[in-house]
Design a protein around this motif. Structure first.
Motif, mmCIF file in Angstrom:
data_model
loop_
_atom_site.group_PDB
_atom_site.id
_atom_site.type_symbol
_atom_site.label_atom_id
_atom_site.label_comp_id
_atom_site.label_asym_id
_atom_site.label_seq_id
_atom_site.Cartn_x
_atom_site.Cartn_y
_atom_site.Cartn_z
ATOM 1 N N GLU A 43 -1.437 -5.076 1.587
ATOM 2 C CA GLU A 43 -0.790 -3.793 1.915
ATOM 3 C C GLU A 43 -1.808 -2.671 2.123
ATOM 4 N N ILE A 44 -2.949 -3.005 2.712
ATOM 5 C CA ILE A 44 -3.959 -1.992 3.028
ATOM 6 C C ILE A 44 -3.417 -1.097 4.139
ATOM 7 N N SER A 45 -3.574 0.191 3.989
ATOM 8 C CA SER A 45 -2.989 1.141 4.933
ATOM 9 C C SER A 45 -3.519 0.933 6.347
ATOM 10 N N ALA A 46 -2.651 1.176 7.326
ATOM 11 C CA ALA A 46 -2.999 1.010 8.735
ATOM 12 C C ALA A 46 -4.190 1.884 9.099
ATOM 13 N N GLY A 47 -5.114 1.330 9.880
ATOM 14 C CA GLY A 47 -6.297 2.060 10.296
ATOM 15 C C GLY A 47 -7.446 1.982 9.308
ATOM 16 N N ASP A 48 -7.222 1.348 8.153
ATOM 17 C CA ASP A 48 -8.268 1.208 7.142
ATOM 18 C C ASP A 48 -8.676 -0.258 7.018
ATOM 19 N N ASP A 49 -9.886 -0.478 6.524
ATOM 20 C CA ASP A 49 -10.399 -1.822 6.279
ATOM 21 C C ASP A 49 -11.112 -1.806 4.940
ATOM 22 N N SER A 50 -10.537 -2.491 3.968
ATOM 23 C CA SER A 50 -11.146 -2.589 2.638
ATOM 24 C C SER A 50 -11.453 -4.044 2.328
ATOM 25 N N ASP A 51 -12.517 -4.271 1.576
ATOM 26 C CA ASP A 51 -12.977 -5.609 1.242
ATOM 27 C C ASP A 51 -12.916 -5.838 -0.262
#
Length: 246
Positions: A43-51
């Motif tokens: 459920e990572i917010s749209a437009g973001d990229d988390s690892d």
């Protein structure tokens, strides 16, 4: 950097929703014995990229520091865009740090993090998290995928759907060590396996192929491939068929 202490992980899956401007969040936890650590970043917010990365506290000071980063990396997941990241790894007793770090995006990022620690070498204690690691979409024909399971990757999860008049038979084959499969319907869509959501499982011993047959209900499914013992490559076949019933 934001820091949280999750305490000692258990087989009961836990969940955290977070909204943060921080470039990095660290979740500290303990294992009381050798366990399969399951982590799902979703459920990572749209437009973001988390690892997602997992470190061991190699110097025992309770802080994720340069020594841990240099010598204590256990596993990492760095999928592109806002696709789910997951870690499923066997780990010994000790203190660990799960780090959620932003790769791209600006402002506030939101995400969900799920975690559990299940029993190794158990046909009754599969990973109970459902990250969308491999997306198959709607099964409009036969699909074959290959993968591998080991102490460094104890579970793989495939997400797919069936529409009206579609059915599927699923086979896990090509094993050199024992692995198992089970089929899940996540009815409440919370990304965690709960009571009555398991549809079927196959836990044949040794390198005998596992088969789940005649699945023909319309809806979304998760298929888990789970390590039982050792390391093995595998072939996973989804044999789609047409059914006269929805």
């Amino acid at each position: 950097m934001t820091n949280f202490n999750l305490g000692t992980l258990s087989s009961t899956p836990s969940h955290f929703s977070f909204e943060t401007p921080s470039p990095s969040d660290v979740y500290q936890f303990q294992l009381s014995g050798t366990r399969n650590v399951n982590l799902s970043l979703n459920e990572i917010s749209a437009g973001d990229d988390s690892d997602l990365r997992l470190f061991r506290d190699v110097n025992g000071n309770g802080i994720l520091d340069a020594s841990d980063r240099a010598n204590g990396l256990v596993a990492s997941s760095r999928n592109v865009s806002n696709f789910d990241d997951s870690i499923n790894v066997r780990a010994d007793a000790g203190t660990y740090f799960a780090e959620v770090s932003r790769f791209s995006g600006s402002g506030t990022v939101t995400y969900d993090l799920d975690w559990s620690a299940t029993t190794p070498n158990s046909t009754f204690d599969f990973s109970n998290l459902l990250p969308k690691e491999f997306e198959l979409g709607n099964l409009s024909g036969d699909v074959t995928r290959t993968g591998s399971i080991s102490d460094k990757n104890t579970a793989d999860v495939y997400h797919f759907s069936l529409e009206n008049f579609q059915g599927v038979n699923i086979t896990l084959s090509g094993l050199s060590n024992d692995a198992d499969i089970r089929l899940i319907r996540d009815f409440n869509r919370n990304g965690r396996v709960e009571a009555e959501e398991e549809i079927a499982r196959s836990i044949n011993s040794g390198i005998t192929s596992d088969i789940i047959s005649n699945i023909d209900k319309t809806g979304e499914y998760f298929l888990q491939v789970d390590q039982f013992k050792g390391s093995t490559n595998y072939t996973l076949t989804f044999d789609q068929f047409t059914t006269p019933f929805a």
